[in-house]
Design an enzyme around this catalytic site. Structure first.
Site, short mmCIF file in Angstrom:
data_model
loop_
_atom_site.label_atom_id
_atom_site.label_comp_id
_atom_site.label_asym_id
_atom_site.label_seq_id
_atom_site.Cartn_x
_atom_site.Cartn_y
_atom_site.Cartn_z
N PRO A 139 4.91 -4.75 -0.81
CA PRO A 139 4.75 -3.64 -1.76
C PRO A 139 4.59 -4.14 -3.19
CG PRO A 139 7.06 -3.89 -1.16
CD PRO A 139 6.29 -4.88 -0.32
N TYR A 187 -0.16 -1.86 -12.29
CA TYR A 187 -1.59 -1.93 -12.59
C TYR A 187 -1.95 -1.30 -13.94
CZ TYR A 187 -1.43 -2.97 -7.62
OH TYR A 187 -1.11 -3.52 -6.41
N GLY A 199 0.77 -1.24 0.00
CA GLY A 199 0.00 0.00 0.00
C GLY A 199 0.79 1.28 0.00
N CYS A 234 -13.90 3.17 -27.77
CA CYS A 234 -15.23 3.75 -27.96
C CYS A 234 -15.94 3.97 -26.63
CB CYS A 234 -16.04 2.86 -28.88
SG CYS A 234 -15.27 2.77 -30.49
N ARG A 292 -6.73 2.81 -15.49
CA ARG A 292 -6.78 3.46 -14.18
C ARG A 292 -7.46 4.84 -14.18
NH1 ARG A 292 -2.98 4.80 -11.47
NH2 ARG A 292 -3.80 4.25 -9.43
C1 LIG Z 1 -2.73 -5.40 -3.70
C2 LIG Z 1 -2.11 -5.98 -2.49
C3 LIG Z 1 -0.81 -5.65 -2.14
C4 LIG Z 1 0.00 -4.61 -2.88
O1 LIG Z 1 -0.53 -3.34 -2.77
P1 LIG Z 1 0.27 -2.08 -3.37
O2 LIG Z 1 -0.60 -0.93 -3.09
O3 LIG Z 1 0.45 -2.34 -4.82
O4 LIG Z 1 1.57 -2.00 -2.65
C5 LIG Z 1 -0.26 -6.27 -1.05
N1 LIG Z 1 -0.95 -7.19 -0.35
C6 LIG Z 1 -2.21 -7.55 -0.67
C7 LIG Z 1 -2.91 -8.56 0.13
C8 LIG Z 1 -2.82 -6.95 -1.74
O5 LIG Z 1 -4.08 -7.29 -2.04
#
Ligand SMILES: *Cc1c(COP(=O)(O)O)cnc(C)c1O
Length: 444
Positions: free
Chosen positions: A291, A390, A248, A361, A330
């Site tokens: 990450p 992503y 995250g 489209c 995105r």
């Molecule tokens: C998506 C996800 C991540 C990675 O998240 P990022 O925001 O890309 O770092 C890590 N752990 C789990 C369980 C996820 O679903």
């Protein structure tokens, strides 16, 4: 556009990545093209490794491969000493085909199928992160049938609302993921797991969301989870030794984004961990972080060729590129913002405000609203930065657009890691039933 990693403007005024002139890359590989800056990916992996794996003594960094999953990427992650997180049989298959060591793979997901779980058990993945009661009994039965014990983590929803887009918030109580901590569901799940003969509970997992800038969200998470682990010990006598904090960590996409440093992230986790363990007299567990975006996001650039230009006087100038929401959904999905530069005229002064649209489209197929660029001409190359995470992994064949190629650029060399799809790839799985075999119009 802010430059990232090895990006620079060369003497010809062209954008260069990994020592490769992007104008040459467009000629050699065509557009749209995903360009990954290999040295930049490796550098970020090393910073994570140094600050967490080494900085915390007992810790592991796991790359969340859903951000960008290809065999070549799995090889890099393996070489850099990181583990891997997969969320489907397809991502697991990719990792195994790249000879990624199964014991360093974590398997996530809120609806893993029996086939996927059996595949994971057979491969010997290191940890299966159990998300719900259905999965728990399915996994226990499968492991029993295969005469195995599955090492699991329990995914809990800690009730933390990270400040990010609601589609990428995952820690709040009203979430599709995990066992809810606050209403006793997580306790019930733990008790059931402890009494399941073929499950070994190694620890707990939480993932509070994505693109998080406030480090306080992570220290809050550590405090909640250590408290939970201490409560488990007090209530059941079982001492869990692993705490997976998920991923995250936020990155820079466009002006206004102010991500923290990886080293500060490690420091805040370590401090929160030491304080919470001290407070609860709980032994410091092994920390795992996952990450995804922050490992590949800023390392990716998408190169497009500009085609049609539509000006509505006094209203807006639309600049269309040869890709769009099929290669980068995105902006349409999350109102994500990006920066861009004219790759073949990167040193020129900006002269006009335009909006970048794709060729799909959908009126929502906009890549960038209101961006300043030099006076754009059809045939110019547009480089959109920070598309490493992503984008390819979320791409589609909408409008039957073949997916772009992906390359690693490094030290002046470019290697294809995903081939460009062609029209026959689009028909690979199309089937013409016998009764449609004849061309003449059906009689009415
Ligand atoms: C998506 C996800 C991540 C990675 O998240 P990022 O925001 O890309 O770092 C890590 N752990 C789990 C369980 C996820 O679903």
């Amino acid at each position: 556009m802010r430059l990232h990693g090895t990006q620079r403007i060369n003497e010809q005024g062209h954008l260069e990545i990994g020592g490769c002139d992007t104008v040459n890359l467009a000629q050699e590989f065509g557009t749209p093209l995903y360009i990954m800056d290999e040295a930049h990916i490796r550098e970020i992996c090393r910073r994570y490794y140094q600050s967490f794996t080494q900085g915390l003594k007992n810790a592991e960094v796991i790359y969340a491969s859903k951000a960008f999953s290809t065999m070549a990427m799995c090889r890099i992650i393996n070489q850099e000493g990181l583990g891997l997180d997969v969320v489907s049989g397809g991502e697991l298959y990719t990792a195994l085909q790249a000879d990624f060591p199964a014991e360093r793979i974590y398997f996530h997901g809120n609806n893993k199928s029996a086939e996927e779980l059996a595949m994971a058990l057979k491969a010997g993945v290191g940890r299966i992160v159990v998300d719900n009661f259905y999965e728990m009994s399915l996994l226990n039965d499968l492991a029993q049938g295969m005469n195995q014990k599955a090492n699991i983590l329990l995914r809990v929803t800690p009730g933390i609302e990270a400040h990010t887009h609601e589609y990428i918030q995952t820690g709040q109580i009203d979430s599709k993921f995990g066992f809810t901590l606050s209403n006793g569901t997580a306790d019930r799940a733990l008790d059931l797991a402890l009494s399941s003969a073929n499950l070994v509970v190694k620890g707990v997992h939480a993932h509070i969301g994505s693109q998080i800038f406030e480090l306080e969200s992570f220290s809050h998470e550590v405090r909640v989870m250590i408290q939970y682990m201490a409560d488990i010990y007090e209530r059941t006598g079982s001492l869990l030794e692993e705490l997976n904090l998920g991923g995250g960590f936020g990155i820079y996409y466009a002006s206004g984004d102010e991500p923290a440093q990886i080293e500060d992230y490690a420091k805040i986790v370590r401090n929160a961990l030491e304080d919470a363990c001290e407070k609860h007299k709980f032994p410091i567990p092994k920390i795992i972080i996952e990450p995804g975006r922050s490992i590949v996001g800023t390392a990716g650039t998408t190169l497009y060729t500009i085609g049609s230009i539509k000006e509505i006087p006094g209203i807006r100038k639309y600049i269309a590129v040869d890709g769009g929401m099929a290669d980068n959904p995105r902006p349409a999905l999350y109102q994500a913002r990006y920066e861009a530069v004219l790759a073949n005229r990167a040193a020129e002064e900006n002269a006009e405000e335009v909006s970048i649209t794709g060729k799909c489209c959908e009126s929502g197929d906009m890549l960038i609203w209101d961006i300043n660029l030099p006076k754009v001409q059809s045939g110019d190359l547009l480089a959109v930065s920070c598309t490493g995470a992503y984008n390819y992994s979320m791409s589609s064949n909408y409008n039957r657009l073949p997916r772009p190629a992906a390359i690693f650029a490094e030290g002046g060399k470019a290697d294809v890691i995903v081939k460009r799809e062609n029209y026959s790839d689009l028909l690979r799985n199309d089937v013409l039933p016998e009764r449609l075999a004849h061309l003449p119009m059906a009689s009415r």
